[in-house]
Design a protein around this motif. Structure first.
Motif, PDB file in Angstrom:
ATOM      1  N   ASN A  56      44.563  58.294  56.339  1.00  0.00           N
ATOM      2  CA  ASN A  56      44.183  59.396  57.226  1.00  0.00           C
ATOM      3  C   ASN A  56      45.149  59.468  58.401  1.00  0.00           C
ATOM      4  O   ASN A  56      45.565  58.433  58.940  1.00  0.00           O
ATOM      5  CB  ASN A  56      42.756  59.191  57.775  1.00  0.00           C
ATOM      6  CG  ASN A  56      41.718  59.084  56.682  1.00  0.00           C
ATOM      7  OD1 ASN A  56      41.738  59.843  55.721  1.00  0.00           O
ATOM      8  ND2 ASN A  56      40.810  58.131  56.811  1.00  0.00           N
ATOM      9  N   SER A  62      38.672  49.319  57.336  1.00  0.00           N
ATOM     10  CA  SER A  62      39.391  50.443  57.941  1.00  0.00           C
ATOM     11  C   SER A  62      40.109  49.946  59.184  1.00  0.00           C
ATOM     12  O   SER A  62      39.485  49.333  60.061  1.00  0.00           O
ATOM     13  CB  SER A  62      38.404  51.561  58.310  1.00  0.00           C
ATOM     14  OG  SER A  62      39.004  52.491  59.193  1.00  0.00           O
ATOM     15  N   GLU A  78      46.743  59.438  65.555  1.00  0.00           N
ATOM     16  CA  GLU A  78      46.327  58.117  65.120  1.00  0.00           C
ATOM     17  C   GLU A  78      46.380  58.015  63.599  1.00  0.00           C
ATOM     18  O   GLU A  78      46.201  59.012  62.895  1.00  0.00           O
ATOM     19  CB  GLU A  78      44.935  57.761  65.634  1.00  0.00           C
ATOM     20  CG  GLU A  78      43.793  58.551  65.057  1.00  0.00           C
ATOM     21  CD  GLU A  78      42.438  58.039  65.529  1.00  0.00           C
ATOM     22  OE1 GLU A  78      42.372  57.350  66.569  1.00  0.00           O
ATOM     23  OE2 GLU A  78      41.425  58.331  64.851  1.00  0.00           O
ATOM     24  N   ASN A  88      47.222  53.900  67.007  1.00  0.00           N
ATOM     25  CA  ASN A  88      47.853  55.107  67.553  1.00  0.00           C
ATOM     26  C   ASN A  88      49.369  55.061  67.402  1.00  0.00           C
ATOM     27  O   ASN A  88      50.083  55.864  67.984  1.00  0.00           O
ATOM     28  CB  ASN A  88      47.473  55.301  69.028  1.00  0.00           C
ATOM     29  CG  ASN A  88      47.781  54.087  69.878  1.00  0.00           C
ATOM     30  OD1 ASN A  88      48.514  53.187  69.451  1.00  0.00           O
ATOM     31  ND2 ASN A  88      47.226  54.045  71.072  1.00  0.00           N
ATOM     32  N   TYR A 146      38.850  48.920  64.432  1.00  0.00           N
ATOM     33  CA  TYR A 146      38.660  48.626  63.018  1.00  0.00           C
ATOM     34  C   TYR A 146      37.185  48.709  62.669  1.00  0.00           C
ATOM     35  O   TYR A 146      36.310  48.680  63.545  1.00  0.00           O
ATOM     36  CB  TYR A 146      39.244  47.259  62.646  1.00  0.00           C
ATOM     37  CG  TYR A 146      38.560  46.052  63.262  1.00  0.00           C
ATOM     38  CD1 TYR A 146      37.377  45.526  62.723  1.00  0.00           C
ATOM     39  CD2 TYR A 146      39.122  45.400  64.366  1.00  0.00           C
ATOM     40  CE1 TYR A 146      36.766  44.421  63.279  1.00  0.00           C
ATOM     41  CE2 TYR A 146      38.527  44.284  64.915  1.00  0.00           C
ATOM     42  CZ  TYR A 146      37.337  43.796  64.364  1.00  0.00           C
ATOM     43  OH  TYR A 146      36.741  42.699  64.922  1.00  0.00           O
ATOM     44  N   THR A 162      42.742  51.236  62.279  1.00  0.00           N
ATOM     45  CA  THR A 162      43.259  52.434  62.948  1.00  0.00           C
ATOM     46  C   THR A 162      44.218  52.035  64.073  1.00  0.00           C
ATOM     47  O   THR A 162      43.976  51.068  64.795  1.00  0.00           O
ATOM     48  CB  THR A 162      42.103  53.266  63.533  1.00  0.00           C
ATOM     49  OG1 THR A 162      41.195  53.615  62.492  1.00  0.00           O
ATOM     50  CG2 THR A 162      42.625  54.550  64.173  1.00  0.00           C
ATOM     51  N   GLU A 192      45.142  55.845  60.108  1.00  0.00           N
ATOM     52  CA  GLU A 192      44.071  54.998  59.589  1.00  0.00           C
ATOM     53  C   GLU A 192      44.343  54.665  58.124  1.00  0.00           C
ATOM     54  O   GLU A 192      44.669  55.537  57.329  1.00  0.00           O
ATOM     55  CB  GLU A 192      42.711  55.685  59.719  1.00  0.00           C
ATOM     56  CG  GLU A 192      41.548  54.836  59.222  1.00  0.00           C
ATOM     57  CD  GLU A 192      40.210  55.570  59.261  1.00  0.00           C
ATOM     58  OE1 GLU A 192      39.172  54.897  59.331  1.00  0.00           O
ATOM     59  OE2 GLU A 192      40.223  56.812  59.207  1.00  0.00           O
TER      60      GLU A 192
END
Length: 272
Positions: free
Chosen positions: A134, A177, A143, A181, A247, A179, A145
């Motif tokens: 993503n 997951s 960002e 930036n 996360y 993530t 992911e």
């Protein structure tokens, strides 16, 4: 007689009309688009697979609609590209320019395959994992992911402790997951391995009898509640990923002695 291009120029573009209701739309675009994707594994081997794409942009309050066909045009443009996070970032920038929007999301979920050798016999077989990439841009902030869903084995510590022999175990799905930036410099395989290491035991597609003995005994000696699965993995993430912004660790045990699943999740935001 007018040319085809002249005829097209006379066709009204309804999407560009002004909308008088003055209600902005957070996300609008295409969903559940099945389209090929090419990815590289850790060893620079190419995997050709099929992704399920969702591509959306924000729509201003005064604009009637977006140009849906442009999302598919963008997919066609990138269909021969090797898709890593850098390519996704470029694709996202192209989408925002093409749709004249400040905000946008691209999501691609696809099966990812790893060749694994059984623990004793060394028989090779392919394991499939669900992966999702993503990328989101919101007012110049982007960002990234990565989501992996990893099937594993879990064995119940309580069942082992109270039983004279044996213990109930089950297949579990652990979803991780991560993530950030900034562009993540991590391989999908590394995330999968990280998850598998924190389970009672990992899985293989093909097991011979010596392998099955190994897996059964390994899991028996490494019992974990669903709470243990998410806590152990979260502890590892805190140790080795200092550069991520948040996360999520989620575990579901498909219980072998109950008609329900056991479930746990940890979500954490990190102030870098």
């Amino acid at each position: 007689m007018k040319s085809t291009l002249e005829n097209i120029s006379e066709i009204p573009d309804i999407q560009d009309l002004v909308d008088t209701r003055c209600i902005p739309i957070s996300r609008v675009g295409v969903h559940n688009v099945r389209f090929p994707i090419t990815v590289l594994d850790k060893n620079n081997n190419i995997q050709n697979t099929v992704a399920n794409w969702t591509m959306t942009v924000s729509l201003p309050a005064n604009k009637k609609g977006t140009h849906m066909s442009r999302f598919l045009v963008l997919l066609e443009k990138f269909k021969n590209r090797l898709m890593d996070l850098s390519s996704f970032s470029e694709m996202n920038t192209n989408m925002l320019n093409l749709l004249n929007s400040e905000n946008g999301d691209i999501s691609a979920s696809f099966p990812f395959f790893l060749e694994k050798k059984a623990p004793v016999s060394n028989v090779s077989s392919l394991m499939s994992y669900d992966v999702q990439i993503n990328i989101r841009t919101f007012y110049n902030k982007t960002e990234f992911e990565i989501v992996v869903v990893v099937p594993v084995t879990s064995l119940c510590p309580c069942s082992k402790a109270i039983s004279e022999y044996g213990a109930h175990n089950q297949r579990s799905n652990i979803t991780l997951s991560i993530t950030s930036n900034k562009l993540l410099s991590i391989h999908i395989e590394d995330l999968i391995t990280l998850v598998e290491k924190e389970a009672s035991c990992e899985l293989w597609s093909i097991l011979k009898r010596p392998d099955e003995k190994y897996v059964t005994e390994y899991a028996y000696n490494n019992p974990k509640f669903v709470e243990d699965l998410v806590r152990d993995l979260a502890f590892r993430i805190d140790t080795i990923f200092p550069y991520i912004s948040k996360y999520r660790v989620e575990a579901e045990n498909f219980e072998s002695i109950h008609n329900h699943s056991a479930y746990a999740v940890i979500e954490k935001k990190i102030n870098n």
